[in-house]
Design a protein around this motif. Structure first.
Motif, short mmCIF file in Angstrom:
data_model
loop_
_atom_site.label_atom_id
_atom_site.label_comp_id
_atom_site.label_asym_id
_atom_site.label_seq_id
_atom_site.Cartn_x
_atom_site.Cartn_y
_atom_site.Cartn_z
N MET A 98 -14.01 -3.75 13.12
CA MET A 98 -13.35 -4.72 12.35
C MET A 98 -12.14 -5.27 13.18
O MET A 98 -11.97 -6.71 13.06
N TYR A 119 -9.79 5.80 11.21
CA TYR A 119 -11.18 5.49 11.27
C TYR A 119 -12.17 6.53 10.42
O TYR A 119 -12.97 5.89 9.98
N TRP A 120 -11.96 7.69 10.59
CA TRP A 120 -12.67 8.60 9.63
C TRP A 120 -12.32 8.28 8.17
O TRP A 120 -13.25 8.56 7.23
N THR A 170 -11.64 -0.34 11.38
CA THR A 170 -12.51 0.17 12.18
C THR A 170 -12.60 -0.70 13.43
O THR A 170 -11.77 -1.61 13.49
N THR A 205 -11.81 5.53 6.88
CA THR A 205 -12.18 4.54 6.51
C THR A 205 -13.93 4.67 6.22
O THR A 205 -14.12 4.03 5.24
N ASP A 206 -14.55 5.53 6.95
CA ASP A 206 -15.66 5.84 7.03
C ASP A 206 -16.18 6.47 5.94
O ASP A 206 -16.88 6.39 5.11
N ARG A 207 -15.14 7.49 5.63
CA ARG A 207 -15.47 8.30 4.39
C ARG A 207 -15.08 7.72 3.01
O ARG A 207 -15.53 8.26 1.90
N GLU A 229 -20.92 5.24 14.22
CA GLU A 229 -19.58 4.31 14.44
C GLU A 229 -19.00 4.29 13.07
O GLU A 229 -19.93 4.47 12.01
N PRO A 230 -17.68 4.59 13.14
CA PRO A 230 -17.24 4.42 11.62
C PRO A 230 -17.50 2.97 11.06
O PRO A 230 -17.61 1.80 11.63
N PHE A 231 -17.74 2.94 9.71
CA PHE A 231 -18.23 2.02 9.06
C PHE A 231 -17.56 1.62 7.70
O PHE A 231 -17.00 2.82 7.18
N TYR A 232 -17.10 0.50 7.37
CA TYR A 232 -15.98 0.44 6.22
C TYR A 232 -17.08 -0.28 5.12
O TYR A 232 -17.88 -1.52 5.38
N ARG A 233 -17.05 0.28 4.04
CA ARG A 233 -17.91 -0.26 2.59
C ARG A 233 -17.17 -1.05 1.78
O ARG A 233 -15.98 -0.34 1.22
N GLY A 238 -18.82 11.56 9.34
CA GLY A 238 -18.65 10.26 8.58
C GLY A 238 -19.32 10.51 7.16
O GLY A 238 -19.58 11.44 6.70
N TRP A 239 -19.39 9.47 6.55
CA TRP A 239 -19.80 9.36 5.00
C TRP A 239 -21.01 9.92 4.96
O TRP A 239 -21.82 10.17 5.94
#
Lengths: 1042, 289
Positions: free
Chosen positions: B83, B8-9, B80, B11-13, A900-904, A832-833
């Motif tokens: 979401m 999803y990846w 995600t 989105t996270d990145r 978990e994937p997270f949206y910023r 992830g990020w």
């Protein structure tokens, strides 16, 4: 008459007191050089000769020494007392002045035995005059009059040997004011009241003092030892603590040294007891406390000192005999007068004196040694070491680094002190160990950013301060650890740079914390608190792991505060930057692990002139820190990617790796080139290769072509075309093993990993040898791929799973040696990020290689099984829970964070057209069109006029598109809407009417894009528009005429 | 390949390099990162930039009203699982129904059914953008092909690179260079660059699909066509639309584009929108009826 005479004498004495006080204040500004002159004069007995004060020259010469002020004051007191005495007693034979002069001469002589500083030049022979009686030793006062090292004439010595004034409590012992007689053999002890740090201490060996005579050392070994490190007040520069013949007194000094390490709280009550009883065993530290009386006790230091001296004076045991003693009556009178003046003046003077002494002491490094040794160690409440006692330092990145550093440095059980050689490469290793990834940044930047952010957020806040880092975070790790690691990193940076001194530590710390280079100070940075954090970490380490952290010793012992981080970086940046040269010299492979013995041997050979480390690095290699140095070199080697930076960073060479991937069953090879820090993100080599780095950390991969096989076999060096400062090179190789890679596919490695899937790329020339070798280590036939490889004359052996070591590895296949160590590799997952860990949506495969039989593999403490390729089975169920996981195999462990994937939402901005004005789009054939609406005055020009078509966006319902400026004249019906008249007199109305009118006159062809209307209706509609346009035109003309 | 995991990846990145994207596609089992990027780009999930330093960036979550319908909208952009859950939960009070449809190699298509005003309020609550008029929106944000040709600086021909040009007759890349055609140059290290060859030694650098349509526009060759009666925009598979045009076509069509018989078919109900797209693309004028 007599009464009048006495009265006059009293008045005269009072005037004399006032003058003397003024003079004494002036002496503060006199030069030190004058001191000698004054002393000379004093030594010739001039000081006591004049009436109403001291000789002016003597006073002015009497230096800046604080003790001089007190001496002056004393003298004033004496004069006043004398005057009173003279005034109150019957006149003797001769003049009053003569009597007074004689009297004062005696007093002065007596005082010289007691007051060291102003009278120190008296030619006293130290052995005779400075011996502290045993009783005095009990009170731990090392007499300052022990001072002068100048051999004294016997008669002078005789004249001054009896310290009558020592018994005379009315004399403020000037040297005792500096009487910080903390004979600091304190080197091996540290339990000294913090307040003692304020005292000014210099070693006895320094200044004008004499070394301890051999006989003294010989007779009293303890004393000799003490003498080596004995510290006397800087004010007492002319004095010495250890007299030549003073076996006894040296012992005293040693005893005092021992007794200085008591807490401040414990000292205060001991003063009275000691002084009154003279029992040395009870409170031997009185002098040290006298001199370093804690300000918290509400008494100024001088006042305490006076009291002590008085008490001692009252003690018959401690009072030496006085051959020329004065009468008791006289003494009591003097005492009365002295008390009166002292209470008024001495307190404030003492405070000033202390302040001046502190200021002066700050420039004295050796004094700092003592003050550091004298600093107390805070003892923390047990509860502070509990989990979660620090809830402030809770930023995700900071906590992550905190835990990672603790896990990394304390992971290996050790009986020795924990050393934390924090460097960029160490941080990289920590990041790998703790599974921290930094998006687009190296671990160092990520770490520094996390700590700096925390510093700005917490420490700089109005209620902040370094204390916010005290306590343990939610994982039980000290919250201060990352900050301390950053302070070590700042120490690592210390080297001579342009405009920045190599010794300037705080500026580097400031820069690391993100403050501008010109900032004057570090906001909210308190050095005492900084040291407290170190002690907290040390105590946490001891409580949790039973080991202390490395604390300053040797050359760093004398550096308070800065010595703490410096201790942990025996090799600083400038030395570490030389290591690749050493690695290359020693022919180490990048990322290899070399035993400490080998490393020790090699580095000893290498570090000979003209090669080698800096002076500090060489010292570290030679002293007790050698093991730490070797460990640091080992860490750097493990993280070395083959990059060699030449001298003065003029040349950087990077070693590329090769990634093997199978795409639709076809093997593909890619260059993987890590971008070194100094290398730009675009390189064009002399042979035309272009390396572009899109993500900053690596150059973009590109495939190996058929011609690269020869390069690989023979070795290569691709030098950048612009300046030749960078190169990409690999040594020649005929075999290349591939092992698990964090991304997809396999990556070139140093050796074959045991019990996991490897691949081997081999040149045809060694194919047979490789085949037989692989057969031996895998126990089965290994076949090369039929499809071949992208490289000409190279063969690929996929799915090589070594299960044992070969009896003998041929030299040409040394690169295929089996790696002995256990390695935990994570591959084929998505991260992830920034620092976030692995996404639970795409969990990685965990591979454990080098595992010997029966070694259990634990994932979060639960045993897990491995398949025949060393891959952990059933890990997904555990890893899918987003948190930190730990996988361990024997002594090796690795942490895996899953998230978990997270949206910023702050990164991207969503468009929203709901509030936008709706525009209608019209597409027309090529032409010079104007769009007209049904309402007279609605006109618009197209936005785009392409060679193929015209596009218009209008905010009204278009009725016609009219082309009337040049042939062919056309009008296209766009919507079947009748025209509407508007009375608005606008320019648009004129355009609208003119356009339609002109098109009609020019017989424009009428067309339609509305499929539902008939041509008749269309023509009729156009005629309607024409009529409205004509009417508009007439009205506009009429109005114009009006 | 699991395109949802990839989304999803991404989105996270939030953003990354082309190399990272390629690796991610490979990790998830995909072997055509170029096609995947085209798909994600055309569905407005992410933006890809293929300049010297190729990068991608996730698009903001946006609801796009489907052209030609009143009660349907598609959610594109970052996404995600959390979401999606939140969207499902929040949509109920507004009488908006959210459904997920499989979409082949692309991430699942999330469609919201409900009144525009209700969708408006829902988007406001979730802080999601809402594009009401997709054709107008894309007409505003897409750069017309002619403008692209005029604005780009031309370069000289790369030396010692192997050239190919796009042949409109066979719709394939042939060896050599041809004036007025799309050209591909490959270095000896397999690096490719694309140009629209305007004139002698004048090469305008463009993306692969762009240069084909630029050449077609300059030559007046029709590649894409719109049938007003069947309301279908047809594009040859071998000359797929540039990604931003593909996004435009996809998001104004009623359903997912279909690839069959060598053509990609976009069902576009709004004829004006289709004609505008073709006009922007430099394709010959398409009459209204």
């Amino acid at each position: 008459m007599n009464f009048l005479r006495r009265l006059l004498a009293v008045v005269a004495a009072a005037i004399g007191v006032g003058m003397a006080l003024r003079r004494s204040s002036r002496t503060r500004h006199s030069s030190r050089r004058g001191s000698a002159a004054a002393k000379d004069e004093f030594s010739h007995g001039l000081s006591a000769s004049d009436n109403g004060g001291t000789k002016q020259a003597g006073h002015e010469a009497c230096t800046r020494s604080d003790s001089t002020q007190i001496a002056g004051l004393e003298r004033t007191v004496d004069e006043a007392v004398e005057a009173i005495a003279v005034a109150t007693r019957p006149p003797a034979v001769g003049s009053v002045a003569k009597a007074a002069s004689q009297e004062r001469a005696k007093m002065s002589t007596a005082r010289l035995g007691n007051d060291a500083i102003p009278n120190a030049e008296l030619p006293t022979k130290a052995p005779d005059t400075t011996v502290v009686p045993t009783e005095a030793a009990d009170t731990t006062v090392v007499r300052a009059e022990a001072a002068d090292t100048t051999p004294a004439p016997a008669e002078a010595a005789d004249a001054t040997r009896v310290p009558t004034a020592a018994a005379d409590a009315t004399h403020v012992p000037t040297a005792a004011a500096g009487a910080t007689h903390v004979p600091t053999a304190a080197a091996d002890t540290t339990h000294v009241p913090t307040e003692a740090a304020d005292t000014t201490l210099v070693p006895a060996a320094g200044r004008d003092t004499k070394p301890v005579p051999e006989e003294a050392a010989g007779t009293t070994p303890v004393a000799a030892e003490a003498a080596d490190t004995t510290v006397v007040p800087s004010e007492a520069a002319d004095t010495t603590v250890v007299p030549a013949k003073a076996g006894d007194s040296t012992v005293v000094a040693a005893e005092v040294a021992d007794t200085t390490f008591v807490s401040a709280e414990a000292v205060a009550p001991s003063l009275d007891v000691t002084d009154s009883t003279g029992q040395s065993s009870k409170a031997p530290s009185a002098p040290s406390n006298v001199s370093a009386a804690p300000s918290e006790n509400g008494k100024p230091p001088i006042a305490v000192q006076i009291e002590t001296v008085e008490n001692r004076a009252e003690d018959p045991q401690s009072q030496p005999t006085e051959p020329g003693a004065q009468s008791e009556n006289r003494t009591s009178q003097r005492r009365e007068a002295t008390r009166h003046l002292k209470t008024q003046r001495l307190s404030s003077l003492g405070e000033k004196l202390q302040r001046q002494r502190r200021r002066r002491s700050s420039s004295n490094v050796l004094a700092r040694i003592a003050s550091r040794q004298a600093r107390s160690i805070p003892v923390f409440d047990e509860a502070m070491f509990a989990i979660g006692t620090n809830t402030w330092a809770c930023d995700r990145d900071y906590v992550l680094w905190n835990q990672a550093l603790a896990d990394y440095f304390w992971s290996v059980p050790s009986d020795a002190c924990i050393s934390m050689p924090v460097s960029p490469n160490t941080l990289e290793a920590v990041a790998v160990y703790a599974d921290i990834e930094s998006e687009g940044h190296d671990a160092e930047s990520s770490f520094v950013a996390a700590v700096a952010a925390m510093y700005h957020k917490l420490v700089e806040s109005p209620d902040g301060g370094l204390e916010v880092f005290l306590g343990c975070d939610t994982s039980g790790k000290p919250a201060c650890l990352s900050f301390i690691a950053l302070s070590i990193l700042a120490a690592y940076d210390m080297s001579a740079e342009d405009g920045l001194d190599a010794k300037n530590y705080y500026r580097r710390l400031s820069e690391r914390l993100g403050f501008p280079p010109n900032s004057e100070y570090l906001p909210k940075f308190d050095r005492a608190s900084f040291e407290t954090l170190w002690h907290f970490l040390d105590q946490w380490s001891f409580k949790t792991y039973g080991t202390h952290i490395a604390m300053p010793s040797g050359e760093y012992r004398g550096l308070p505060y800065v010595g703490l981080p410096l201790t942990h970086v025996p090799l600083r940046r400038v030395d570490v930057q030389r290591l690749p040269q050493f690695f290359e010299w020693a022919k180490y492979e990048p990322h290899s692990v070399v035993g400490l013995e080998v490393l020790s041997h090699d580095v000893s050979l290498w570090a000979r002139p003209p090669r080698g480390f800096t002076r500090s690095g060489s010292r570290a290699l030679e002293d007790a820190r050698r093991s730490v140095v070797l460990e640091q070199i080992g860490v750097e080697l493990r993280n070395w990617d083959g990059t060699v930076v030449g001298e003065a960073a003029t040349f950087t060479s990077v070693m590329p790796e090769i990634r093997l991937d199978f795409v639709r069953g076809r093997p593909l090879l890619f260059w993987v080139v890590k971008r070194a820090q100094q290398v730009p993100d675009y390189i064009k080599t002399t042979d035309g290769r272009e390396f572009v780095s899109s993500d900053g950390e690596y150059f973009d991969e590109f495939p190996l072509g058929p011609g690269d096989g020869a390069d690989l076999l023979n070795g290569f060096e691709w030098i950048d075309a612009a300046g030749g400062r960078f190169s990409i090179r690999r040594p020649p190789t005929a075999v290349l093993p591939f092992g698990p890679y964090e991304s997809c596919g396999l990556i070139s490695r140093r050796g074959l990993l045991l019990n996991v899937r490897n691949s081997v790329l081999a040149h045809e020339s060694v194919a047979d040898a490789v085949r037989s070798y692989l057969q031996e280590v895998t126990g089965q036939d290994c076949l090369a791929l039929n499809a071949g490889t992208p490289l000409t004359s190279w063969l690929l052996f996929p799915n090589v799973v070594p299960i044992k070591e070969a009896a003998c590895v041929p030299d040409v296949l040394i690169a295929l040696s089996i790696v002995h160590s256990v390695e935990i590799d994570v591959s084929r997952g998505l991260r992830g990020w920034n620092n976030a860990g692995w996404l639970i949506e795409a969990l990685p495969t965990v591979t454990i290689s080098g595992l010997r039989s029966e070694t259990p593999v634990l994932l979060d403490g639960q045993p897990v099984a491995l398949n025949s390729y060393g891959e952990v089975q059933g890990a997904s169920a555990i890893l899918s829970e987003p948190r930190a996981h730990t996988i361990s195999a024997g002594s090796v462990s690795r942490r895996l964070n899953t998230v978990e994937p997270f949206y910023r939402s702050d990164i991207t901005r969503a468009p929203n057209t709901s509030q936008q004005k709706a525009l209608k789009t019209y597409v027309l054939p090529k032409g010079d069109w104007i769009i007209v609406g049904s309402v007279a005055g609605q006109v618009a020009r197209p936005r785009y006029s392409f060679p193929n078509a015209v596009v218009a966006f209008v905010d009204f319902e278009a009725a016609w598109a009219v082309s009337a400026s040049r042939p062919p004249f056309r009008a296209i019906l766009l919507s079947e809407t009748p025209p509407r008249w508007t009375a608005r007199r606008t320019k648009a109305l004129r355009t609208w009417s003119e356009l339609i009118y002109r098109a009609h006159l020019r017989r424009a062809s009428i067309e339609s894009e509305v499929s539902t209307i008939t041509p008749e209706k269309r023509d009729a509609l156009w005629l309607t528009y024409y009529k409205v346009a004509r009417q508009c035109k007439r009205q506009l003309k009429r109005r114009g005429a009006e | 390949m699991n395109a949802d995991s990839l989304l999803y990846w991404m989105t996270d990145r939030a953003a990354g390099s082309w190399q990272q994207f390629k690796d991610a596609v490979a990790v998830l089992g995909g072997d055509q990162p170029g096609l995947t990027s085209y798909l994600l780009g055309s569905l407005n999930y992410a933006d890809f930039s293929f300049t010297t330093r190729a990068r991608w960036k996730i698009s903001a979550p946006t609801l796009i009203a489907t052209a030609g319908t009143e009660r349907e909208a598609v959610l594109v952009g970052a996404r995600t699982p959390r979401m999606l859950e939140e969207l499902q939960r929040a949509s109920e009070p507004y009488q908006v129904k959210a459904t997920l449809e499989a979409a082949g190699d692309a991430p699942q298509r999330l469609i919201l059914h409900g009144e525009r005003s209700a969708c408006d309020r829902l988007c406001a609550e979730l802080k999601v953008g809402f594009i009401h008029d997709a054709p107008a929106h894309f007409a505003n944000v897409v750069y017309p092909m002619w403008a692209l040709i005029e604005d780009r600086q031309s370069e000289s021909r790369p030396m010692n690179w192997t050239p190919r040009y796009f042949d409109f007759a066979s719709l394939s890349w042939l060896d050599g260079v041809k004036t007025g055609a799309a050209c591909e140059f490959t270095s000896s290290y397999q690096v490719k660059r694309y140009f629209f060859h305007v004139a002698r030694n004048r090469f305008i650098p463009m993306h692969r699909h762009e240069c084909v349509y630029a050449a077609a526009a300059a030559s007046g060759i029709p590649l894409a066509s719109y049938g007003a009666t069947e309301r279908v925009l047809r594009v040859p598979t071998k000359a797929a639309l540039p990604v931003n045009y593909a996004r435009w076509a996809t998001l104004i069509s009623l359903n997912q584009p279909i690839s069959e018989y060598g053509f990609i078919r976009y069902t576009i109900a709004d004829a004006t929108a289709a004609r505008t797209l073709l006009a922007y693309l430099g394709q010959p004028y398409c009459p209204r009826s």
